[in-house]
Scaffold this motif. Structure first.
Motif, PDB file in Angstrom:
ATOM      1  N   ASP A  37       0.819  -1.218   0.000  1.00  0.00           N
ATOM      2  CA  ASP A  37       0.000   0.000   0.000  1.00  0.00           C
ATOM      3  C   ASP A  37       0.853   1.268   0.000  1.00  0.00           C
ATOM      4  O   ASP A  37       1.771   1.406   0.807  1.00  0.00           O
ATOM      5  CB  ASP A  37      -0.892   0.048   1.238  1.00  0.00           C
ATOM      6  CG  ASP A  37      -1.962  -1.027   1.257  1.00  0.00           C
ATOM      7  OD1 ASP A  37      -2.272  -1.589   0.202  1.00  0.00           O
ATOM      8  OD2 ASP A  37      -2.484  -1.295   2.358  1.00  0.00           O
ATOM      9  N   ALA A  38       0.512   2.178  -0.875  1.00  0.00           N
ATOM     10  CA  ALA A  38       1.055   3.537  -0.896  1.00  0.00           C
ATOM     11  C   ALA A  38       2.577   3.616  -0.898  1.00  0.00           C
ATOM     12  O   ALA A  38       3.157   4.568  -0.369  1.00  0.00           O
ATOM     13  CB  ALA A  38       0.471   4.337   0.268  1.00  0.00           C
ATOM     14  N   SER A  39       3.247   2.659  -1.509  1.00  0.00           N
ATOM     15  CA  SER A  39       4.720   2.632  -1.530  1.00  0.00           C
ATOM     16  C   SER A  39       5.328   3.936  -2.037  1.00  0.00           C
ATOM     17  O   SER A  39       6.325   4.404  -1.510  1.00  0.00           O
ATOM     18  CB  SER A  39       5.218   1.491  -2.409  1.00  0.00           C
ATOM     19  OG  SER A  39       4.867   0.261  -1.860  1.00  0.00           O
ATOM     20  N   PHE A  40       4.747   4.493  -3.082  1.00  0.00           N
ATOM     21  CA  PHE A  40       5.296   5.692  -3.706  1.00  0.00           C
ATOM     22  C   PHE A  40       4.372   6.894  -3.531  1.00  0.00           C
ATOM     23  O   PHE A  40       4.395   7.825  -4.331  1.00  0.00           O
ATOM     24  CB  PHE A  40       5.541   5.425  -5.195  1.00  0.00           C
ATOM     25  CG  PHE A  40       6.556   4.347  -5.438  1.00  0.00           C
ATOM     26  CD1 PHE A  40       7.905   4.640  -5.510  1.00  0.00           C
ATOM     27  CD2 PHE A  40       6.158   3.027  -5.582  1.00  0.00           C
ATOM     28  CE1 PHE A  40       8.844   3.639  -5.732  1.00  0.00           C
ATOM     29  CE2 PHE A  40       7.087   2.020  -5.800  1.00  0.00           C
ATOM     30  CZ  PHE A  40       8.438   2.329  -5.875  1.00  0.00           C
ATOM     31  N   SER A  41       3.560   6.886  -2.485  1.00  0.00           N
ATOM     32  CA  SER A  41       2.566   7.949  -2.303  1.00  0.00           C
ATOM     33  C   SER A  41       3.189   9.311  -2.003  1.00  0.00           C
ATOM     34  O   SER A  41       2.541  10.334  -2.176  1.00  0.00           O
ATOM     35  CB  SER A  41       1.577   7.575  -1.204  1.00  0.00           C
ATOM     36  OG  SER A  41       2.248   7.465   0.034  1.00  0.00           O
ATOM     37  N   HIS A  61      -3.082  -0.898  -2.206  1.00  0.00           N
ATOM     38  CA  HIS A  61      -3.901   0.247  -2.620  1.00  0.00           C
ATOM     39  C   HIS A  61      -3.014   1.453  -2.889  1.00  0.00           C
ATOM     40  O   HIS A  61      -1.999   1.652  -2.232  1.00  0.00           O
ATOM     41  CB  HIS A  61      -4.910   0.593  -1.534  1.00  0.00           C
ATOM     42  CG  HIS A  61      -5.857  -0.516  -1.226  1.00  0.00           C
ATOM     43  ND1 HIS A  61      -6.435  -1.303  -2.186  1.00  0.00           N
ATOM     44  CD2 HIS A  61      -6.327  -0.968  -0.052  1.00  0.00           C
ATOM     45  CE1 HIS A  61      -7.214  -2.196  -1.619  1.00  0.00           C
ATOM     46  NE2 HIS A  61      -7.164  -2.029  -0.322  1.00  0.00           N
ATOM     47  N   ILE A  62      -3.414   2.249  -3.840  1.00  0.00           N
ATOM     48  CA  ILE A  62      -2.761   3.506  -4.236  1.00  0.00           C
ATOM     49  C   ILE A  62      -1.229   3.447  -4.162  1.00  0.00           C
ATOM     50  O   ILE A  62      -0.577   4.302  -3.593  1.00  0.00           O
ATOM     51  CB  ILE A  62      -3.326   4.722  -3.476  1.00  0.00           C
ATOM     52  CG1 ILE A  62      -3.106   4.615  -1.972  1.00  0.00           C
ATOM     53  CG2 ILE A  62      -4.765   4.972  -3.820  1.00  0.00           C
ATOM     54  CD1 ILE A  62      -3.418   5.893  -1.194  1.00  0.00           C
ATOM     55  N   VAL A  63      -0.642   2.436  -4.767  1.00  0.00           N
ATOM     56  CA  VAL A  63       0.811   2.226  -4.682  1.00  0.00           C
ATOM     57  C   VAL A  63       1.616   3.401  -5.224  1.00  0.00           C
ATOM     58  O   VAL A  63       2.696   3.693  -4.723  1.00  0.00           O
ATOM     59  CB  VAL A  63       1.257   0.906  -5.350  1.00  0.00           C
ATOM     60  CG1 VAL A  63       0.712  -0.275  -4.614  1.00  0.00           C
ATOM     61  CG2 VAL A  63       0.909   0.864  -6.809  1.00  0.00           C
ATOM     62  N   PHE A  64       1.109   4.080  -6.241  1.00  0.00           N
ATOM     63  CA  PHE A  64       1.811   5.224  -6.820  1.00  0.00           C
ATOM     64  C   PHE A  64       1.107   6.531  -6.471  1.00  0.00           C
ATOM     65  O   PHE A  64       1.154   7.487  -7.216  1.00  0.00           O
ATOM     66  CB  PHE A  64       1.932   5.068  -8.333  1.00  0.00           C
ATOM     67  CG  PHE A  64       2.611   3.789  -8.733  1.00  0.00           C
ATOM     68  CD1 PHE A  64       3.873   3.483  -8.261  1.00  0.00           C
ATOM     69  CD2 PHE A  64       1.984   2.907  -9.572  1.00  0.00           C
ATOM     70  CE1 PHE A  64       4.500   2.297  -8.620  1.00  0.00           C
ATOM     71  CE2 PHE A  64       2.596   1.716  -9.946  1.00  0.00           C
ATOM     72  CZ  PHE A  64       3.856   1.417  -9.463  1.00  0.00           C
ATOM     73  N   GLY A  65       0.456   6.565  -5.327  1.00  0.00           N
ATOM     74  CA  GLY A  65      -0.301   7.734  -4.915  1.00  0.00           C
ATOM     75  C   GLY A  65      -1.720   7.641  -5.435  1.00  0.00           C
ATOM     76  O   GLY A  65      -2.129   6.624  -5.992  1.00  0.00           O
ATOM     77  N   VAL A  66      -2.464   8.701  -5.252  1.00  0.00           N
ATOM     78  CA  VAL A  66      -3.858   8.709  -5.687  1.00  0.00           C
ATOM     79  C   VAL A  66      -3.904   8.331  -7.153  1.00  0.00           C
ATOM     80  O   VAL A  66      -3.152   8.885  -7.961  1.00  0.00           O
ATOM     81  CB  VAL A  66      -4.481  10.101  -5.468  1.00  0.00           C
ATOM     82  CG1 VAL A  66      -5.894  10.158  -6.005  1.00  0.00           C
ATOM     83  CG2 VAL A  66      -4.451  10.464  -3.995  1.00  0.00           C
TER      84      VAL A  66
END
Length: 95
Positions: A37-41, A61-66
């Motif tokens: 989840d959100a690794s690159f958020s 979820h949202i691994v590259f941000g929104v």
């Protein structure tokens, strides 16, 4: 630009790259099977993610941000798993 080494299996969760505000491209090797989840958020400049193998079997979820169509997920057309991946929230580009 960030390129993970072959042999990397998992990319951690929740802003694994804090402060990487100018990171615009990431290359992910075929060995990666999980992106949490959100690794690159915390990477607002991220626009290109190149996968060198199949789609990871576990995608948070949202691994590259929104989810944004501004982020291109580039993959080789001979690889598999791209038709049913949560990464389709971004722009999938086969090459």
């Amino acid at each position: 630009t960030l390129t993970f080494e072959e042999g990397t299996v998992k990319i951690g969760s929740y802003a694994a790259f804090p402060g990487a505000t100018s990171l615009s491209q990431v290359t992910i090797p075929a060995s990666v099977t999980e992106i949490c989840d959100a690794s690159f958020s915390a990477c607002p400049a991220l626009r290109t993610v190149v996968f060198l193998g199949n789609a990871p079997s576990k995608v948070g979820h949202i691994v590259f941000g929104v989810p944004s169509k501004d982020v291109q997920v580039i993959y080789n057309q001979t690889t598999i798993g791209w038709n049913s991946t949560p990464l389709s929230d971004y722009t999938l580009v086969s090459q």
